[in-house]
Scaffold this motif. Structure first.
Motif, short mmCIF file in Angstrom:
data_model
loop_
_atom_site.label_atom_id
_atom_site.label_comp_id
_atom_site.label_asym_id
_atom_site.label_seq_id
_atom_site.Cartn_x
_atom_site.Cartn_y
_atom_site.Cartn_z
N LEU A 216 6.28 0.24 1.80
CA LEU A 216 5.42 0.64 0.69
C LEU A 216 4.43 -0.45 0.32
O LEU A 216 3.25 -0.17 0.05
CB LEU A 216 6.29 0.99 -0.53
N GLU A 217 4.88 -1.70 0.31
CA GLU A 217 3.99 -2.81 -0.05
C GLU A 217 2.85 -2.94 0.94
O GLU A 217 1.69 -3.16 0.54
CB GLU A 217 4.80 -4.11 -0.11
N ASN A 218 3.12 -2.80 2.22
CA ASN A 218 2.06 -2.88 3.24
C ASN A 218 1.08 -1.72 3.10
O ASN A 218 -0.13 -1.91 3.23
CB ASN A 218 2.68 -2.88 4.63
N LEU A 219 1.61 -0.53 2.83
CA LEU A 219 0.74 0.64 2.68
C LEU A 219 -0.15 0.50 1.46
O LEU A 219 -1.37 0.77 1.51
CB LEU A 219 1.60 1.90 2.57
N LEU A 220 0.42 0.04 0.33
CA LEU A 220 -0.37 -0.14 -0.88
C LEU A 220 -1.42 -1.23 -0.70
O LEU A 220 -2.57 -1.08 -1.14
CB LEU A 220 0.56 -0.50 -2.05
N GLU A 221 -1.05 -2.31 -0.03
CA GLU A 221 -2.01 -3.39 0.20
C GLU A 221 -3.21 -2.90 1.02
O GLU A 221 -4.36 -3.23 0.71
CB GLU A 221 -1.31 -4.55 0.93
#
Length: 523
Positions: A216-221
Motif C-alpha cells: 500500500l505504501e509503495n502504491l500510494l507513493e
C-alpha cells in the motif's frame, strides 16, 4: 557602485512584465498542444513561482525595511550626500567643514558612478544580454528544460509524460502478496487491476499484514508523486489536509468501508461501566440491545444453546476482562488505523486521477491488440500508416498544418472525420451578425438556435421553414415581402368578394349593397 533602489525596482518590474508575457505564451502553447498539457502546466507553475518571488522582492523595496529607499530619496532631494567619500571630496574642494549637500552635485556624482560601472563591465561582457528579457526566448528556454525534466520525472515509457499511469510494478507486488485467491478481489489481469485496485473493502482484515502495508505504501507513493508531477497547478498541501480530515471523520464515525466490523471489536473497551451485551454460547459482542435481542431469536443461537443446555445474556467480570485484553491492544489499533489511512488516501487519489486511470486502462487494452510493428512505430512517434504505406503523408501534413477541433474526449478528432463532416468548409450568416459556422451540420443546426432567431426577430420576420438556408438580410426581406404579397392575393377579401342579393335578385358586392341600402334605393 551600489545598485540604485529606483533601478532595482525598474529592473524587477521589467522582469515581472517579461514573465507575464512568457506565462501568456505558455497558456497558448497548452491550448495549441493538448498532448503536452503537463509540460505546459509545469512551465506555468515555474513562471508563477518566479513572479511571486520577484513580487515579494518588489514589495520589500516599497515597504523599505532597511530605509534604503528613504535614504535615496533624501540624496536626490538634496538632503544628504551620496556617500561619505563624496562629502569629504566636497569639503576638500570648498574648504567648508559642514557643507550643505547640493541636488545637482548629487546628481552629477550619481551619473559619474553609472558611467564608471558601464565602462568597467562592458569591456568584460558581464552585462546580461537582451535575450534574457525576451519573453519568447525565456519560454523556449523553460520548454527545453521541462522536456528534459519530464523524461526524468516520468521515467517509464508507458506514462507518456503524465498522460497515463504505469502500475506494472505495483501489480507485480500485488500478485506476490501471500493471500489466498478468494482473499483477492480482482483477478490476475493487469487491466482488471487498474480498474479495481481501490477495492480494499473486499479484502478481509486478517489478511492485511506487513507485506500488504508495504504494498500500500509503495502504491500510494507512486500515485501521490504522479499526481504532483502531472497536476502542478493544484494545491497539494490543502488536498492532503482534506484527505486526512475525511479519513479521521470516517474512522471516528465507524463508516470506513471494509472496517465496520473491525471497528466494533476495537471499541469494546469504550463501553466502560455500561451493561456488556455479550452472547456467551455464540461468543459474540453486540453494540446495542436490539441486535442482541434479535440474535437470541435466531436459529443458530437456539441451536448452540440447546447443545450447551444453557443461555448466557451477560458475562462475568473475568470474561469481560478477557475480551477487553483481546481487543484493547492500542498498538494493534494504531497499526490497523495506519493501514486504513493509507487505503483511504489511495481511494481518494484514484478519484482525483479517475480520467487518467480510465485512459490508462483503455491504452492497455489497445496495446494488447496491437502488433509488434505497431508498438514499435508508436514508440518511435511514427504513425502506423506511415510504416505500412506512404499514401497518407499528405493527410498527415494537413493534420499538422490545421487546428483540428476537439472531440468529446478532449483530444483532436481524426483528420478523416474532419473531412467527412466537411469541417473545413465555412458558412457565414449575415442575419446572425456575420457569424461563421464550420461544416454543413453546424450550419443546418444554427437556423433553430437563439442567434438566428434573434436576428430574424430584429428584422420582424417570422422564423419559418420558408427562410431556411437564407443567410442575407436583403434576400430575407425580399422573400418576406413576396410571401406577404402572395398571401394577400390568395386571401379572402370581404369588401370585394362577399356577395349580397337584393329583392329583385340582383347580385351586388358588399360595399355597393351597404351603400345603396343606406341611401334607401334598395330594401
Amino acid at each position: 557602485m551600489s545598485s540604485s533602489v529606483i533601478e532595482t525596482l525598474r529592473s524587477a518590474n521589467e522582469e515581472v512584465e517579461c514573465l507575464e508575457k512568457a506565462l501568456a505564451i505558455a497558456l497558448h502553447y497548452k491550448e495549441d498542444h493538448p498532448r503536452e498539457s503537463v509540460v505546459a502546466e509545469r512551465i506555468v507553475k515555474k513562471i508563477m513561482n518566479k513572479i511571486q518571488a520577484k513580487s515579494i522582492e518588489i514589495l520589500d523595496v516599497y515597504l523599505d525595511y532597511d530605509n534604503r529607499r528613504k535614504t535615496e530619496n533624501e540624496i536626490f532631494s538634496g538632503q544628504r550626500f551620496v556617500s561619505d567619500e563624496h562629502m569629504r571630496k566636497v569639503i576638500n574642494q570648498t574648504g567648508v567643514q559642514n557643507p550643505h549637500p547640493d541636488v545637482w552635485d548629487n546628481f552629477n556624482e550619481k551619473c559619474r558612478e553609472v558611467h564608471e560601472f558601464v565602462d568597467r563591465y562592458t569591456k568584460i561582457d558581464e552585462i546580461a544580454p537582451i535575450s534574457n528579457l525576451d519573453s519568447q526566448s525565456m519560454f523556449e528556454y523553460l520548454l527545453g528544460e521541462e522536456l528534459k525534466d519530464c523524461d526524468k520525472i516520468f521515467p517509464y515509457n508507458n506514462e507518456k509524460r503524465g498522460k497515463y499511469v504505469d502500475l506494472q510494478r505495483n501489480f507485480s507486488e500485488y500478485q506476490n502478496l501471500k493471500m489466498k485467491k478468494n482473499e483477492k478481489p480482482y483477478s490476475d489481469d493487469y487491466i482488471s487491476y487498474i480498474e479495481n485496485f481501490e477495492r480494499f473493502d473486499e479484502i478481509p482484515v486478517f489478511a492485511k499484514k506487513n507485506t500488504y502495508k508495504a504494498y500500500l505504501e509503495n502504491l500510494l507513493e507512486y500515485l501521490v508523486n504522479f499526481f504532483k508531477n502531472s497536476k502542478p497547478l493544484t494545491d497539494h498541501s490543502k488536498l492532503t489536509l482534506d484527505m486526512e480530515a475525511r479519513f479521521e471523520e470516517e474512522w471516528k464515525n465507524g463508516s470506513m468501508p471494509g472496517w465496520e466490523e473491525e471497528l466494533k471489536k476495537l471499541r469494546v473497551e469504550n463501553v466502560g461501566d455500561k451493561k456488556i451485551l455479550y452472547c456467551g454460547p455464540c461468543k459474540k459482542v453486540f453494540t446495542n440491545e436490539q441486535s442482541l435481542f434479535h440474535h437470541k431469536k435466531g436459529k443458530k443461537h437456539i441451536k448452540v444453546v440447546n447443545k450447551l443446555s444453557q443461555g448466557v445474556s451477560s458475562i462475568p467480570q473475568t470474561e469481560f476482562e478477557r475480551i477487553k485484553d483481546e481487543f484493547k491492544d492500542e498498538a494493534k489499533e494504531a497499526k490497523l488505523k495506519e493501514i486504513a489511512r493509507i487505503e483511504s488516501k489511495i481511494v481518494q487519489m484514484k478519484g482525483l486521477l479517475s480520467d487518467v486511470i480510465y485512459n490508462s486502462a483503455n491504452e492497455a487494452r489497445k496495446k494488447q491488440s496491437q502488433t509488434y510493428q505497431e508498438i514499435e512505430a508508436e514508440n518511435q512517434d511514427i504513425g502506423v500508416d506511415q510504416v505500412e504505406s506512404s499514401d497518407e503523408e499528405e493527410d498527415d501534413a494537413n493534420v499538422k498544418s490545421r487546428k483540428l477541433p476537439m472531440g468529446a474526449d478532449g483530444k483532436p478528432i481524426p483528420y478523416w472525420l474532419y473531412k467527412l463532416h466537411g469541417l473545413g468548409v465555412e458558412f457565414k450568416c449575415e442575419i446572425c451578425g456575420g457569424a461563421s459556422y464550420w461544416g454543413r451540420r453546424a450550419f443546418d443546426k444554427h437556423f433553430q438556435e437563439w442567434r438566428h432567431q434573434y436576428g430574424m426577430k430584429c428584422l420582424s420576420i417570422p422564423n419559418t421553414s420558408h427562410f431556411k438556408y437564407v443567410t442575407e438580410i436583403a434576400e430575407a426581406l425580399k422573400l418576406h415581402q413576396k410571401i406577404l404579397k402572395d398571401n394577400y392575393e390568395n386571401s379572402f377579401k370581404p369588401d370585394i368578394e362577399e356577395e349580397f342579393e337584393d329583392e329583385n335578385g340582383n347580385i351586388l358586392s358588399r360595399k355597393k349593397y351597404i351603400e345603396l341600402r343606406r341611401k334607401g334605393i334598395i330594401k
